[in-house]
Scaffold this motif. Structure first.
Motif, mmCIF file in Angstrom:
data_model
loop_
_atom_site.group_PDB
_atom_site.id
_atom_site.type_symbol
_atom_site.label_atom_id
_atom_site.label_comp_id
_atom_site.label_asym_id
_atom_site.label_seq_id
_atom_site.Cartn_x
_atom_site.Cartn_y
_atom_site.Cartn_z
ATOM 1 N N ALA A 62 0.838 -1.204 0.000
ATOM 2 C CA ALA A 62 0.000 0.000 0.000
ATOM 3 C C ALA A 62 0.875 1.257 0.000
ATOM 4 N N ARG A 63 1.943 1.250 0.771
ATOM 5 C CA ARG A 63 2.861 2.402 0.807
ATOM 6 C C ARG A 63 3.503 2.638 -0.557
ATOM 7 N N ASN A 86 0.996 4.063 -2.925
ATOM 8 C CA ASN A 86 0.747 5.446 -2.551
ATOM 9 C C ASN A 86 1.863 6.356 -3.078
ATOM 10 N N HIS A 87 3.118 5.914 -2.986
ATOM 11 C CA HIS A 87 4.241 6.688 -3.522
ATOM 12 C C HIS A 87 4.166 6.802 -5.046
ATOM 13 N N GLN A 88 3.553 5.828 -5.681
ATOM 14 C CA GLN A 88 3.410 5.851 -7.134
ATOM 15 C C GLN A 88 2.142 6.585 -7.562
ATOM 16 N N SER A 89 1.460 7.187 -6.620
ATOM 17 C CA SER A 89 0.203 7.909 -6.869
ATOM 18 C C SER A 89 -0.874 6.994 -7.436
ATOM 19 N N ARG A 90 -0.878 5.753 -6.992
ATOM 20 C CA ARG A 90 -1.899 4.782 -7.373
ATOM 21 C C ARG A 90 -2.778 4.539 -6.140
ATOM 22 N N SER A 91 -3.536 5.557 -5.780
ATOM 23 C CA SER A 91 -4.298 5.574 -4.531
ATOM 24 C C SER A 91 -5.334 4.462 -4.440
ATOM 25 N N ASP A 92 -5.993 4.154 -5.543
ATOM 26 C CA ASP A 92 -7.024 3.111 -5.502
ATOM 27 C C ASP A 92 -6.426 1.762 -5.108
ATOM 28 N N GLU A 93 -5.289 1.416 -5.721
ATOM 29 C CA GLU A 93 -4.641 0.147 -5.389
ATOM 30 C C GLU A 93 -4.073 0.182 -3.980
ATOM 31 N N ALA A 94 -3.556 1.326 -3.561
ATOM 32 C CA ALA A 94 -3.032 1.461 -2.195
ATOM 33 C C ALA A 94 -4.141 1.223 -1.182
ATOM 34 N N PHE A 95 -5.307 1.769 -1.450
ATOM 35 C CA PHE A 95 -6.440 1.589 -0.538
ATOM 36 C C PHE A 95 -6.867 0.126 -0.445
#
Length: 131
Positions: A110-111, A114-123
């Protein structure tokens, strides 16, 4: 700046050459005493990963090494490699039913997302880790 980088590499070459001949116990000791240089620790963890696989160490230790490599790759900005090691950690946890490290593996993924700006997958992975 380039000159400093080349000098640093020149100074670390003997250290890396020596580390290639170390066994599992020596690598663990060297990792615990090396605190300042993230590149050196990353290199040592890669060597340790090879030793863990070669010696068929417990899978928990393999997952821990994958997570450490993922963390150091993320710190150096190598997000694709960080994602790869994070995925390996999660897959190993799922395959060998290592519940104690599975949540941490999902959190690490998830981190990275999130660093890759892929918020949906991070969530998604954050929710998996919480569950």
């Amino acid at each position: 700046m380039r000159g400093c980088k080349h000098i640093l590499i020149f100074l670390l070459v003997p250290f890396f050459m020596e580390a290639q001949n170390l066994n599992y116990d020596e690598l663990k000791k060297l990792i615990s005493t090396t605190k300042d240089n993230a590149d050196s620790i990353y290199f040592l963890h890669k060597q340790l990963l090879g030793e863990i696989v070669r010696l068929n160490k417990p899978k928990e230790e393999l997952v821990e090494c994958y997570l450490s490599l993922s963390e150091f790759a993320m710190r150096t900005g190598n997000l694709p490699e960080a994602e790869s090691y994070g995925s390996e950690a999660a897959l190993t946890c799922e395959k060998f039913k290592i519940d104690s490290k599975l949540a941490r593996s999902f959190y690490q993924k998830a981190r990275i997302f999130n660093h890759q700006s892929r918020s949906d997958e991070a969530f998604i992975y954050l929710r998996k880790g919480i569950a």
